[in-house]
Scaffold this motif. Structure first.
Motif, PDB file in Angstrom:
ATOM      1  N   PRO A  71       0.808  -1.233   0.000  1.00 21.25           N
ATOM      2  CA  PRO A  71       0.000   0.000   0.000  1.00 21.25           C
ATOM      3  C   PRO A  71       0.839   1.281   0.000  1.00 21.25           C
ATOM      4  N   THR A  72       2.176   1.150   0.223  1.00 19.18           N
ATOM      5  CA  THR A  72       3.009   2.347   0.337  1.00 19.18           C
ATOM      6  C   THR A  72       4.187   2.396  -0.641  1.00 19.18           C
ATOM      7  N   ILE A  73       4.391   1.362  -1.441  1.00 14.65           N
ATOM      8  CA  ILE A  73       5.561   1.298  -2.338  1.00 14.65           C
ATOM      9  C   ILE A  73       5.155   0.857  -3.737  1.00 14.65           C
ATOM     10  N   CYS A  74       5.608   1.609  -4.747  1.00  9.83           N
ATOM     11  CA  CYS A  74       5.508   1.191  -6.142  1.00  9.83           C
ATOM     12  C   CYS A  74       6.905   1.259  -6.755  1.00  9.83           C
ATOM     13  N   THR A  75       7.265   0.263  -7.543  1.00  7.22           N
ATOM     14  CA  THR A  75       8.533   0.285  -8.282  1.00  7.22           C
ATOM     15  C   THR A  75       8.202   0.235  -9.758  1.00  7.22           C
ATOM     16  N   MET A  76       8.630   1.262 -10.490  1.00  9.54           N
ATOM     17  CA  MET A  76       8.227   1.405 -11.886  1.00  9.54           C
ATOM     18  C   MET A  76       9.421   1.617 -12.806  1.00  9.54           C
ATOM     19  N   LYS A  77       9.287   1.121 -14.043  1.00 11.77           N
ATOM     20  CA  LYS A  77      10.279   1.410 -15.076  1.00 11.77           C
ATOM     21  C   LYS A  77       9.855   2.697 -15.771  1.00 11.77           C
ATOM     22  N   VAL A  78      10.745   3.674 -15.769  1.00  5.66           N
ATOM     23  CA  VAL A  78      10.427   5.012 -16.272  1.00  5.66           C
ATOM     24  C   VAL A  78      10.286   4.995 -17.793  1.00  5.66           C
ATOM     25  N   PRO A  79       9.254   5.642 -18.321  1.00  2.00           N
ATOM     26  CA  PRO A  79       9.129   5.755 -19.775  1.00  2.00           C
ATOM     27  C   PRO A  79      10.096   6.813 -20.305  1.00  2.00           C
ATOM     28  N   ALA A  80      10.324   6.816 -21.600  1.00  2.00           N
ATOM     29  CA  ALA A  80      11.151   7.856 -22.220  1.00  2.00           C
ATOM     30  C   ALA A  80      10.472   9.208 -22.068  1.00  2.00           C
ATOM     31  N   GLY A  81      11.266  10.269 -22.057  1.00  3.12           N
ATOM     32  CA  GLY A  81      10.723  11.612 -21.937  1.00  3.12           C
ATOM     33  C   GLY A  81      11.625  12.613 -22.629  1.00  3.12           C
ATOM     34  N   VAL A  82      11.468  13.860 -22.288  1.00  2.00           N
ATOM     35  CA  VAL A  82      12.319  14.928 -22.817  1.00  2.00           C
ATOM     36  C   VAL A  82      12.954  15.649 -21.633  1.00  2.00           C
ATOM     37  N   ILE A  83      14.061  16.334 -21.863  1.00  7.35           N
ATOM     38  CA  ILE A  83      14.771  17.015 -20.785  1.00  7.35           C
ATOM     39  C   ILE A  83      13.839  17.993 -20.090  1.00  7.35           C
TER      40      ILE A  83
END
Length: 195
Positions: A71-83
């Motif tokens: 209920p207090t932790i999520c671990t995610m793979k970050v998507p691509a983005g821009v600066i």
């Protein structure tokens, strides 16, 4: 809360108060809070009410994969983005978390906009303050090639570090290193060693 029966309604008092809490999932921390533009790094999101979370957004892009293991932790793979900076938000069955300062994520390496003082003794040992962006997760500050400052302490917008020694009259570039890379060099990052 109060109860009613044929004899009347109970009196209100502090022992009978009931507090409603928001079921939305507020964020309290990101670790790390920056990374490469290409994404694909893992970020741990801390907060509350993550039970049933089914989506995480980094700005307008959704996390490629990951899970909310508690209920207090999520671990995610970050998507691509821009600066630049984006808000990270978590979605549970009741809706999206609100943008908060603790949920800001920076794409790209740190940037340095000022070095103060802009010079010091050849023997080093003096405190130098860097001002810029994406500095919270800085792992090293370099003075030229192969020389790191010591005693590093950073916030999102500044770092203090003790300058290493170098040759008198040498001008070097000061750069911050984090998981996203090394800050770029320009005329604002120069440091000159005196005699």
């Amino acid at each position: 809360m109060r109860a009613t029966n044929p004899g009347g309604t109970s009196a209100a008092n502090s022992a009978t108060r009931f507090t409603y809490t928001s079921p939305l999932p507020p964020l309290t921390a990101l670790s790390p809070n920056n990374g490469p533009v290409a994404g694909r790094n893992l970020v741990t999101i801390t907060g509350t009410n993550f039970t049933g979370a089914n989506s995480v957004a980094f700005g307008t892009n959704y996390a490629a994969s990951g899970n909310c293991s508690s209920p207090t932790i999520c671990t995610m793979k970050v998507p691509a983005g821009v600066i630049g900076m984006v808000d990270v938000r978590v979605h549970n069955p009741y809706g999206w978390s609100a943008p908060v300062a603790a949920g800001r994520y920076a794409y790209g390496p740190a940037t340095i906009t000022a070095v103060s003082p802009a010079g010091g003794p050849a023997a080093g040992g003096n405190k130098v303050t860097l001002t810029g962006t994406n500095l919270a997760d800085t792992t090293a500050v370099t003075f030229g090639t192969g020389r790191n400052g010591t005693g590093l302490a950073c916030t999102a917008t500044s770092c203090t570090v003790t300058a290493p020694a170098d040759t008198a009259s040498t001008k070097v570039s000061v750069q911050a290193v984090n998981a996203a890379g090394t800050s770029p060099v320009d005329n604002r990052t120069q440091y000159t060693y005196g005699s």
